[in-house]
Write an enzyme that holds these catalytic residues in place. Sequence first.
Site, mmCIF file in Angstrom:
data_model
loop_
_atom_site.group_PDB
_atom_site.id
_atom_site.type_symbol
_atom_site.label_atom_id
_atom_site.label_comp_id
_atom_site.label_asym_id
_atom_site.label_seq_id
_atom_site.Cartn_x
_atom_site.Cartn_y
_atom_site.Cartn_z
ATOM 1 N N LYS A 140 31.269 54.371 45.453
ATOM 2 C CA LYS A 140 32.383 53.447 45.203
ATOM 3 C C LYS A 140 32.896 52.865 46.526
ATOM 4 C CE LYS A 140 37.103 52.991 43.556
ATOM 5 N NZ LYS A 140 38.334 53.603 43.085
ATOM 6 N N HIS A 144 44.086 60.101 45.709
ATOM 7 C CA HIS A 144 42.728 59.538 45.650
ATOM 8 C C HIS A 144 42.541 58.541 46.792
ATOM 9 C CE1 HIS A 144 41.912 60.940 41.510
ATOM 10 N NE2 HIS A 144 43.190 60.689 41.315
ATOM 11 N N PHE A 191 40.153 56.616 39.383
ATOM 12 C CA PHE A 191 41.532 56.542 38.888
ATOM 13 C C PHE A 191 41.797 55.111 38.433
ATOM 14 C CE2 PHE A 191 43.622 54.162 42.296
ATOM 15 C CZ PHE A 191 42.669 54.237 43.285
ATOM 16 N N GLY A 192 43.012 54.883 37.954
ATOM 17 C CA GLY A 192 43.433 53.528 37.598
ATOM 18 C C GLY A 192 42.496 52.888 36.576
ATOM 19 N N TYR A 193 42.058 51.688 36.883
ATOM 20 C CA TYR A 193 41.211 50.926 35.965
ATOM 21 C C TYR A 193 39.721 51.243 36.132
ATOM 22 C CZ TYR A 193 45.417 48.010 35.357
ATOM 23 O OH TYR A 193 46.692 47.562 35.087
ATOM 24 N N ASP A 194 39.378 52.260 36.938
ATOM 25 C CA ASP A 194 37.961 52.561 37.199
ATOM 26 C C ASP A 194 37.118 52.718 35.926
ATOM 27 O OD1 ASP A 194 38.139 52.392 39.923
ATOM 28 O OD2 ASP A 194 38.204 54.544 40.283
ATOM 29 N N ASN A 200 49.344 58.199 46.601
ATOM 30 C CA ASN A 200 48.143 58.368 45.785
ATOM 31 C C ASN A 200 47.088 59.174 46.560
ATOM 32 O OD1 ASN A 200 45.588 57.888 44.614
ATOM 33 N ND2 ASN A 200 46.315 56.004 43.643
ATOM 34 N N ASP A 215 47.816 47.081 48.982
ATOM 35 C CA ASP A 215 48.200 46.701 47.624
ATOM 36 C C ASP A 215 46.961 46.139 46.950
ATOM 37 O OD1 ASP A 215 50.237 46.740 45.698
ATOM 38 O OD2 ASP A 215 50.474 44.588 45.835
HETATM 39 P P1 IMP Z 1 48.442 49.813 43.897
HETATM 40 O O1 IMP Z 1 47.875 49.033 44.993
HETATM 41 O O2 IMP Z 1 48.280 51.280 44.114
HETATM 42 O O3 IMP Z 1 49.840 49.430 43.558
HETATM 43 O O4 IMP Z 1 47.518 49.540 42.655
HETATM 44 C C1 IMP Z 1 47.841 48.673 41.608
HETATM 45 C C2 IMP Z 1 47.156 49.138 40.343
HETATM 46 O O5 IMP Z 1 45.750 49.016 40.490
HETATM 47 C C3 IMP Z 1 47.429 50.587 39.951
HETATM 48 O O6 IMP Z 1 47.513 50.645 38.547
HETATM 49 C C4 IMP Z 1 46.223 51.328 40.424
HETATM 50 O O7 IMP Z 1 45.951 52.451 39.649
HETATM 51 C C5 IMP Z 1 45.137 50.268 40.259
HETATM 52 N N1 IMP Z 1 44.110 50.483 41.286
HETATM 53 C C6 IMP Z 1 44.266 50.409 42.625
HETATM 54 N N2 IMP Z 1 43.103 50.688 43.243
HETATM 55 C C7 IMP Z 1 42.216 50.955 42.254
HETATM 56 C C8 IMP Z 1 40.845 51.340 42.264
HETATM 57 O O8 IMP Z 1 40.188 51.523 43.309
HETATM 58 N N3 IMP Z 1 40.279 51.516 41.058
HETATM 59 C C9 IMP Z 1 40.952 51.347 39.885
HETATM 60 N N4 IMP Z 1 42.222 51.016 39.823
HETATM 61 C C10 IMP Z 1 42.861 50.818 41.006
#
Ligand code: IMP
Length: 193
Positions: A172, A11, A149-152, A9, A68
């Site tokens: 952030k 980001h 990204f993700g749930y931001d 990732n 994680d």
């Molecule tokens: P992982 O640790 O990358 O496996 O993240 C698990 C899930 O949480 C993934 O869907 C990521 O996109 C989301 N995620 C991880 N870190 C962030 C963040 O800082 N902001 C928003 N979503 C996140």
Amino acid sequence: MNIIFATGNKHKLQEAQQILGPSFSLKTSAECGITEDIPETADTLKGNAIQKAMYIWDRLHVNCFADDTGLEIDALDGAPGVYSARYAGEKCSFQDNIEKVLKELEGVPAPRTARFRCVIALVIDGDVTTFDGFVEGEITLEPRGNGGFGYDPIFKPQGYTQCFSELSPEEKNAISHRGMAMSLLSKHLNSLK
Ligand code: IMP
């Protein structure tokens, strides 16, 4: 110090480099030839972080760390939690996950309290140390902003009117779950110098 961050990732790599500063040269696992998906089959964030970091150590014998992250939503009994990445199914997009969360929360009044948790596992010479971070907040009624990204776009940190997606990367990092865990990692790495 050269150190591998076990992530694909970009980001996260940028966030980590910003926090750790120029005295650490970060590379992703892909840049070091690990192109396959690194297994994360544990049922806790800590278990997954350790599994990912040890995978790199076992393959390359270089110092490395992995993170994680999970989003815990109180009205969903802590879901998606450790399953945050694939909440809407294998190969789902960030958008799919956001839509699923908003659907599950339909009819739940504000504040829909939630938190991000992050565990980082560091492996130095084969020894593991972990660092924890978290940030409290709430899930908005609809997505907002374009950053992050993700749930931001649906996570509004406590005390803020904007979602993570509406804050600058610096804002952030200063309050986020991974920012907190990275700062602890940074202090630890600096104490080893
Ligand atoms: P992982 O640790 O990358 O496996 O993240 C698990 C899930 O949480 C993934 O869907 C990521 O996109 C989301 N995620 C991880 N870190 C962030 C963040 O800082 N902001 C928003 N979503 C996140």
